[in-house]
Write a protein that holds these residues in place. Structure first.
Motif, mmCIF file in Angstrom:
data_model
loop_
_atom_site.group_PDB
_atom_site.id
_atom_site.type_symbol
_atom_site.label_atom_id
_atom_site.label_comp_id
_atom_site.label_asym_id
_atom_site.label_seq_id
_atom_site.Cartn_x
_atom_site.Cartn_y
_atom_site.Cartn_z
ATOM 1 N N GLN A 189 130.492 69.690 82.947
ATOM 2 C CA GLN A 189 129.360 70.267 83.677
ATOM 3 C C GLN A 189 128.350 70.914 82.734
ATOM 4 O OE1 GLN A 189 131.791 72.713 86.218
ATOM 5 N NE2 GLN A 189 131.548 71.334 87.994
ATOM 6 N N ILE A 190 128.832 71.547 81.677
ATOM 7 C CA ILE A 190 127.929 72.127 80.672
ATOM 8 C C ILE A 190 127.129 71.010 80.012
ATOM 9 C CG2 ILE A 190 127.784 73.386 78.478
ATOM 10 C CD1 ILE A 190 130.399 74.824 79.302
ATOM 11 N N ASN A 191 127.797 69.928 79.655
ATOM 12 C CA ASN A 191 127.102 68.775 79.053
ATOM 13 C C ASN A 191 125.961 68.308 79.948
ATOM 14 O OD1 ASN A 191 128.936 68.800 76.951
ATOM 15 N ND2 ASN A 191 130.169 67.105 77.752
ATOM 16 N N ALA A 192 126.271 68.135 81.231
ATOM 17 C CA ALA A 192 125.281 67.607 82.173
ATOM 18 C C ALA A 192 124.136 68.603 82.383
ATOM 19 C CB ALA A 192 125.956 67.281 83.505
ATOM 20 N N GLU A 193 124.465 69.871 82.537
ATOM 21 C CA GLU A 193 123.446 70.878 82.821
ATOM 22 C C GLU A 193 122.502 71.065 81.634
ATOM 23 O OE1 GLU A 193 121.231 73.717 84.809
ATOM 24 O OE2 GLU A 193 122.798 72.396 85.616
ATOM 25 N N ILE A 194 123.057 71.271 80.444
ATOM 26 C CA ILE A 194 122.217 71.518 79.264
ATOM 27 C C ILE A 194 121.496 70.239 78.854
ATOM 28 C CG2 ILE A 194 122.190 72.231 76.842
ATOM 29 C CD1 ILE A 194 122.723 74.495 78.863
ATOM 30 N N GLY A 195 122.186 69.089 78.941
ATOM 31 C CA GLY A 195 121.538 67.819 78.619
ATOM 32 C C GLY A 195 120.368 67.537 79.523
ATOM 33 N N GLY A 196 120.530 67.807 80.826
ATOM 34 C CA GLY A 196 119.443 67.585 81.781
ATOM 35 C C GLY A 196 118.250 68.484 81.511
ATOM 36 N N ARG A 197 118.520 69.727 81.181
ATOM 37 C CA ARG A 197 117.416 70.650 80.894
ATOM 38 C C ARG A 197 116.658 70.236 79.628
ATOM 39 N NH1 ARG A 197 118.739 76.959 82.152
ATOM 40 N NH2 ARG A 197 119.921 76.727 84.096
ATOM 41 N N LEU A 198 117.398 69.783 78.615
ATOM 42 C CA LEU A 198 116.740 69.346 77.374
ATOM 43 C C LEU A 198 115.863 68.120 77.625
ATOM 44 C CD1 LEU A 198 119.678 69.807 74.815
ATOM 45 C CD2 LEU A 198 117.601 71.190 74.987
ATOM 46 N N LEU A 199 116.358 67.195 78.446
ATOM 47 C CA LEU A 199 115.573 66.006 78.766
ATOM 48 C C LEU A 199 114.292 66.374 79.525
ATOM 49 C CD1 LEU A 199 118.296 63.437 79.879
ATOM 50 C CD2 LEU A 199 116.752 63.203 77.930
ATOM 51 N N SER A 200 114.389 67.370 80.350
ATOM 52 C CA SER A 200 113.232 67.763 81.164
ATOM 53 C C SER A 200 112.109 68.365 80.319
ATOM 54 C CB SER A 200 113.665 68.777 82.228
ATOM 55 O OG SER A 200 114.574 68.182 83.127
#
Length: 384
Positions: free
Chosen positions: A118-129
């Motif tokens: 979940q950390i991977n998905a949350e932080i990865g998504g924010r970085l992509l945004s």
């Protein structure tokens, strides 16, 4: 947000109940390597954190710690409170603005609301945004944003691993005496044995005035390079001028190198025993020069009565030794054109496979004990 350095150790994790001893020696060596720099070292779950340093010294600290045996890898990290917003800010700081990336989280603190995926998905998504030139590639990324959620309420974020020196902490495998010349091989031999945890002191032989003081200074510089990996060393210096003159005057010149080598080994063993060293170390490589044959080594070994002789380069070719010399930072010093004592009275055709019977016959022409005592009277020590 604080910059820290993560230090991960090498083989120490295999030591079971003895691990505490090896860790204490490693910390001591790290402290020695960082002497003169503001810092603190704290243990944290099988790794160490260097903190409290001045930011402009970061690269200097990394450079010094890379030479400490026992360290597997290092990372420059940002340490934040374990809060999702703080973690994201730090992740953005270490993240490149371009290329393929992935987030790799490790959650040691099981009380944190999100698990690793979940950390991977949350932080990865924010970085992509917020970084539009990034793309995700979990199989072949250009870089990785590592997130390490610790149990103490802090999180470490980093994106790079620096390779450490590996091996075992110097001082955990006894003490050895290295016969060091001004050449390429012997410093490499000392470096290799130090990597296995052995404390190294050095002994060097000179033939002044046949060799000049620049040759001596060159060896001091080589010992200084080695001392960066051994957390300090002592260089013992002995004159063998009179021994070479006696061999040249009384013995068959073809045996000069063989006989001189036997004297060197006798002297090295006597001083090694005096300082508590448990072995002799040489830079000999089988077949590299005339004295480095099995017969030549057997002749040298026969005068060493109590200590083992380690020859870590015995199976290496010259290219391999040169590569290691370059890696440890000794090569440019080693190739300086100042000759050592082995070049004095060097015969055109030195004996390659000396018979021990013939060696003893030539040696019987000399007052061995008197020559040894005179050499030992010239003993001086330089602490490096």
């Amino acid at each position: 947000m604080e910059k820290v350095i993560i230090v991960r150790y090498s083989e120490i994790h295999l030591k079971g109940k003895n691990r505490g001893y090896f860790e204490r020696v490693l910390i001591l060596n790290m402290e020695k390597s960082l002497k003169g720099l503001k810092h603190e070292i704290k243990r944290q779950s099988g790794r160490y954190i260097v903190e409290g340093f001045e930011e402009q010294e970061t690269e200097n600290i990394i450079s010094r710690l890379k030479r400490v045996f026992g360290i597997h890898s290092l990372s420059i990290a940002l340490r934040v409170e374990t809060d999702l917003e703080e973690i994201f800010k730090a992740a953005k700081s270490v993240c490149s603005e371009y290329g393929k990336f992935k987030v790799s989280a490790h959650r040691a603190d099981k009380n944190f609301a999100l698990n690793s995926m979940q950390i991977n998905a949350e932080i990865g998504g924010r970085l992509l945004s917020c970084l539009k030139n990034l793309t995700v590639d979990v199989h072949n990324p250009d870089f990785i944003v590592n997130i390490d959620v610790r149990e103490n309420g802090t999180t470490l974020i980093f994106n790079e691993f620096f390779k450490g020196a590996g091996g075992m902490p110097v001082g955990t495998s006894g003490k050895g005496m290295l016969l060091i010349s001004g050449g390429i091989d012997s410093p490499v031999a000392g470096h290799m044995i130090a990597k296995r945890g052995m404390q190294i002191d050095c002994i060097h032989y000179h033939s002044y005035p046949y060799t000049n003081m620049q040759a001596r200074d060159k060896v001091i510089e080589l010992a200084k390079v080695l001392s960066k990996y051994t957390c300090g060393t002592k260089l013992n210096i002995i004159s063998v001028t009179h021994i070479q003159e006696e061999i040249h005057k009384k013995c068959n010149g073809e045996y000069m190198v063989t006989l001189l080598r036997r004297f060197m080994m006798r002297i090295a063993e006597r001083i090694a025993k005096k300082i508590g060293a448990q072995c002799l170390i040489t830079g000999e490589s089988l077949g590299q020069v005339a004295s480095q044959t099995v017969e030549g080594m057997a002749s040298s070994n026969s005068v060493v009565k109590e200590l083992p002789v380690l020859r870590p380069l015995c199976g290496f070719d010259k290219d391999e030794i040169i590569e290691r010399s370059r890696d440890m930072g000794a090569y440019e010093i080693s190739i300086q054109p100042f000759e050592d004592c082995c070049t004095v009275f060097l015969p055109k055709h030195p004996v390659i496979k000396p018979s021990l019977v013939n060696v003893l016959e030539e040696e019987s022409k000399l007052d061995v004990e008197s020559l040894l005592n005179e050499a030992l009277s010239t003993h001086e020590v330089i602490c490096l």
